[in-house]
Motif scaffolding. Structure first.
Motif, PDB file in Angstrom:
ATOM      1  N   PHE A  61       5.105  15.080  44.853  1.00 20.46           N
ATOM      2  CA  PHE A  61       6.039  13.959  44.847  1.00 20.46           C
ATOM      3  C   PHE A  61       5.709  12.949  45.944  1.00 20.46           C
ATOM      4  O   PHE A  61       5.744  11.746  45.732  1.00 20.46           O
ATOM      5  N   SER A  62       5.392  13.455  47.134  1.00 20.35           N
ATOM      6  CA  SER A  62       5.091  12.577  48.263  1.00 20.35           C
ATOM      7  C   SER A  62       4.071  13.248  49.171  1.00 20.35           C
ATOM      8  O   SER A  62       4.298  14.363  49.639  1.00 20.35           O
ATOM      9  N   THR A  68       7.011  18.847  49.053  1.00 16.17           N
ATOM     10  CA  THR A  68       7.214  18.302  47.713  1.00 16.17           C
ATOM     11  C   THR A  68       6.056  18.637  46.776  1.00 16.17           C
ATOM     12  O   THR A  68       5.475  17.755  46.146  1.00 16.17           O
ATOM     13  N   PHE A  69       5.712  19.930  46.683  1.00 14.48           N
ATOM     14  CA  PHE A  69       4.571  20.301  45.833  1.00 14.48           C
ATOM     15  C   PHE A  69       5.016  20.856  44.482  1.00 14.48           C
ATOM     16  O   PHE A  69       4.387  21.737  43.909  1.00 14.48           O
ATOM     17  N   GLY A  70       6.114  20.325  43.961  1.00 10.85           N
ATOM     18  CA  GLY A  70       6.505  20.650  42.602  1.00 10.85           C
ATOM     19  C   GLY A  70       7.469  21.811  42.501  1.00 10.85           C
ATOM     20  O   GLY A  70       8.252  22.093  43.405  1.00 10.85           O
ATOM     21  N   ASN A 116      15.093  13.983  41.924  1.00  7.84           N
ATOM     22  CA  ASN A 116      14.062  13.203  41.239  1.00  7.84           C
ATOM     23  C   ASN A 116      13.025  14.091  40.560  1.00  7.84           C
ATOM     24  O   ASN A 116      12.496  13.745  39.506  1.00  7.84           O
ATOM     25  N   TYR A 117      12.735  15.222  41.178  1.00  7.87           N
ATOM     26  CA  TYR A 117      11.766  16.122  40.556  1.00  7.87           C
ATOM     27  C   TYR A 117      12.281  16.605  39.203  1.00  7.87           C
ATOM     28  O   TYR A 117      11.567  16.522  38.182  1.00  7.87           O
ATOM     29  N   TYR A 118      13.487  17.100  39.178  1.00  4.94           N
ATOM     30  CA  TYR A 118      14.008  17.638  37.921  1.00  4.94           C
ATOM     31  C   TYR A 118      14.237  16.551  36.875  1.00  4.94           C
ATOM     32  O   TYR A 118      13.968  16.751  35.687  1.00  4.94           O
ATOM     33  N   THR A 119      14.731  15.405  37.289  1.00  9.61           N
ATOM     34  CA  THR A 119      14.982  14.362  36.296  1.00  9.61           C
ATOM     35  C   THR A 119      13.677  13.815  35.722  1.00  9.61           C
ATOM     36  O   THR A 119      13.612  13.437  34.550  1.00  9.61           O
ATOM     37  N   GLY A 120      12.629  13.788  36.536  1.00  2.92           N
ATOM     38  CA  GLY A 120      11.328  13.403  36.009  1.00  2.92           C
ATOM     39  C   GLY A 120      10.791  14.420  35.013  1.00  2.92           C
ATOM     40  O   GLY A 120      10.178  14.064  33.995  1.00  2.92           O
TER      41      GLY A 120
END
Length: 539
Positions: A61-62, A68-70, A116-120
């Motif tokens: 993600f960043s 933020t590795f998924g 944001n991770y889940y919504t993506g």
């Protein structure tokens, strides 16, 4: 090294978040390179959409925020929020804020990442569901559509259990700062049919409504997914759909159905629990997808592997020269009280470093001598030896980080079956537990638990040990209203994270990121209370 680690305690969100409301406009497939008409009847075109789903498991993600590795990063977030995983004090711990419950409110980047991770991920699933018409689809595309429903169910079930508000010692009434009772509210539902206008006034749904939505997705997946023919463990099959149903029914405490679907998952998977030899192998221990029902895999070409630091193995394996522990990062450990409660005849205890001089110390195995007692990089007692670098390679990230991690294992289904049975018939649940433990983990296993609560607690404890580091314990603690205990005599939790709670922690009710509320203003008055700073370490 300080340039490698950016301070992640940010007080403001980044300016261009990828939000559940904001992503509605972006549901056209393939960035405009294919239309829904072109996809229909073209299995290769729709396969491109399908392949985007498992890729999300390891999406960074960043690059500035190394947690933020998924999907694996969020699994680890959940684990450090329990009392099962301790970490050595470090100036380079990207997950420290989650462990210490700092900056967990709606205005902070921590919650932005999770949201944001889940919504993506849901957007990718919605793309498939939107662009494959079941009526005109061929068999291959029906299978792909089933994958879309299964992945969407996975994401919403995770989000529902993380964001659902359940009363706790800090907020016993369920009321937030606006005086609204948010008990059992989960998250808004966005489907492939949701319009922009609808998303702007899209409320959090109740547990009951979310349950029915996820069940509907899984019912569709159950019918469609057998059409998808693949041996790729990154793609869920029918057994995984049954496993998701077992998790779903456990969440809402429909234990009779949970027991049924856990058994269906076991039988359909044809999988057997990992052996001692598989688990403790210094080259392949817990880094190969072969024994598991569902897994995510990284290759040498993946950005996460090339990054060295921003990947699953970097954080979850203590035996690397290129991962976080090699740079003074946080060594992960099983909590001492869990370790001490395990019998020495239970081989799973060897997944953690025994104290020097103990009966098990000589039985621990290491990928490299430097991590052994007396070695240059000697690990602290109770350090995890569970997740090995690929091929046991501690020196090369392109080999060592190219590993798999489990999304679902058949062992989880055995424990769900046992616990679900125990809620209905404690004697049956105990028998299922004893049979599993003696057959697969400890031939000498016994327990004196006899009441329903004691049997359930023993089953859940053994499940916590079994799935340590795999992101599942959080859900059981929250569901069962269990306390988190980190401050006790001889604890190995760092001083700043030594919290003891009375029942489920307030921090297990995740807040919805503020920017989502700015786009969907009905959320501004129905968010969860902010737990940040409400707990102080026990000195």
């Amino acid at each position: 090294m300080r340039n490698l680690y950016k301070n992640i305690v940010k007080t403001l969100l980044v300016s261009t978040p990828f939000l559940l409301t904001g992503c509605i406009e972006e549901t056209e497939p393939m960035n405009g390179t294919a239309t829904a008409g072109q996809i229909q009847g073209n299995a290769q075109a729709s396969e491109a959409l399908v392949n985007a789903l498992p890729a999300k498991f390891n999406a960074i993600f960043s690059r500035g925020d190394h947690y933020t590795f998924g999907y694996g990063g969020i699994m680890h977030i959940r684990d450090v929020m329990t009392g099962d995983m301790a970490t050595v004090q470090s100036n380079y711990d990207s997950f420290d804020g989650f462990a210490r419950v700092r900056n967990m409110g709606p205005r902070y980047v921590y919650m932005q990442y999770v949201w944001n991770y889940y919504t993506g991920f849901i957007l990718s699933a919605n793309n498939i569901i939107k662009n494959i018409n079941e009526t005109s689809a061929n068999d291959a595309q029906k299978g792909q559509l089933g994958l879309g429903y299964a992945f969407r169910a996975l994401c919403y079930l995770d989000m529902a259990r993380m964001f659902e508000f359940l009363p706790n010692e800090k907020f016993p009434s369920g009321k937030n700062a606006e005086g609204v009772d948010v008990t059992n509210l989960t998250v808004p539902i966005v489907t492939e049919k949701t319009t922009i206008e609808e998303s702007r006034k899209n409320p959090r749904v109740t547990r009951e409504k979310m349950f029915e939505f996820i069940k509907s997705d899984l019912n569709k997946a159950e019918t469609l997914i057998p059409n998808y023919k693949s041996s790729n463990k990154a793609m869920p099959n029918l057994a995984c759909v049954y496993g998701l149903k077992a998790r779903l029914y456990m969440w809402v405490e429909k234990y009779d159905s949970a027991q049924i679907y856990a058994r269906k998952a076991i039988d359909e998977s044809h999988a057997t629990p990992m052996t001692k030899e598989q688990s403790l192998d210094t080259k392949t221990g817990f880094n190969q997808s072969t024994p598991w029902m569902w897994a995510s895999s990284q290759t040498a070409d993946d950005a996460s592997v090339k990054s060295k630091l921003i990947n699953w193995t970097s954080y979850l394996s203590n035996e690397t020269e290129w991962g976080y522990t090699s740079y003074g990062g946080p060594v992960i450990m099983i909590s001492r009280d869990m370790y001490d409660r395990l019998s020495d005849t239970d081989w799973r205890k060897l997944e953690f470093k025994a104290p020097d001089g103990s009966a098990l110390a000589a039985q621990n195995t290491y990928c490299d001598d430097q991590y052994k007692p007396g070695g240059d990089q000697e690990l602290p007692k109770y350090a995890s030896l569970k997740f090995r670098p690929g091929n046991g390679d501690v020196k090369s990230n392109t080999v060592g980080a190219a590993t798999s991690f489990p999304i679902m294992r058949v062992e989880e289904m055995y424990f769900i079956e046992a616990e679900a049975a125990a809620h209905q018939n404690p004697a049956q649940g105990k028998t299922l537990l004893v049979n599993f433990m003696r057959a697969y983990r400890d031939a000498n296993y016994s327990t004196t638990a006899s009441t329903k609560d004691a049997v359930v607690e023993e089953i859940v404890f053994q499940k916590r040990v079994e799935l340590w580091g795999e992101g599942q314990t959080f859900y059981d603690i929250k569901r069962l209203n269990y306390s988190v205990k980190r401050a006790y005599t001889g604890t190995n939790f760092k001083e700043t994270a030594r919290y003891n709670t009375n029942g489920r922690p307030a921090w297990m009710n995740f807040c919805i990121v503020r920017n989502e509320g700015n786009n969907n203003d009905v959320l501004l008055t129905t968010n969860n209370p902010d737990p940040s700073g409400l707990y102080e370490p026990v000195r």
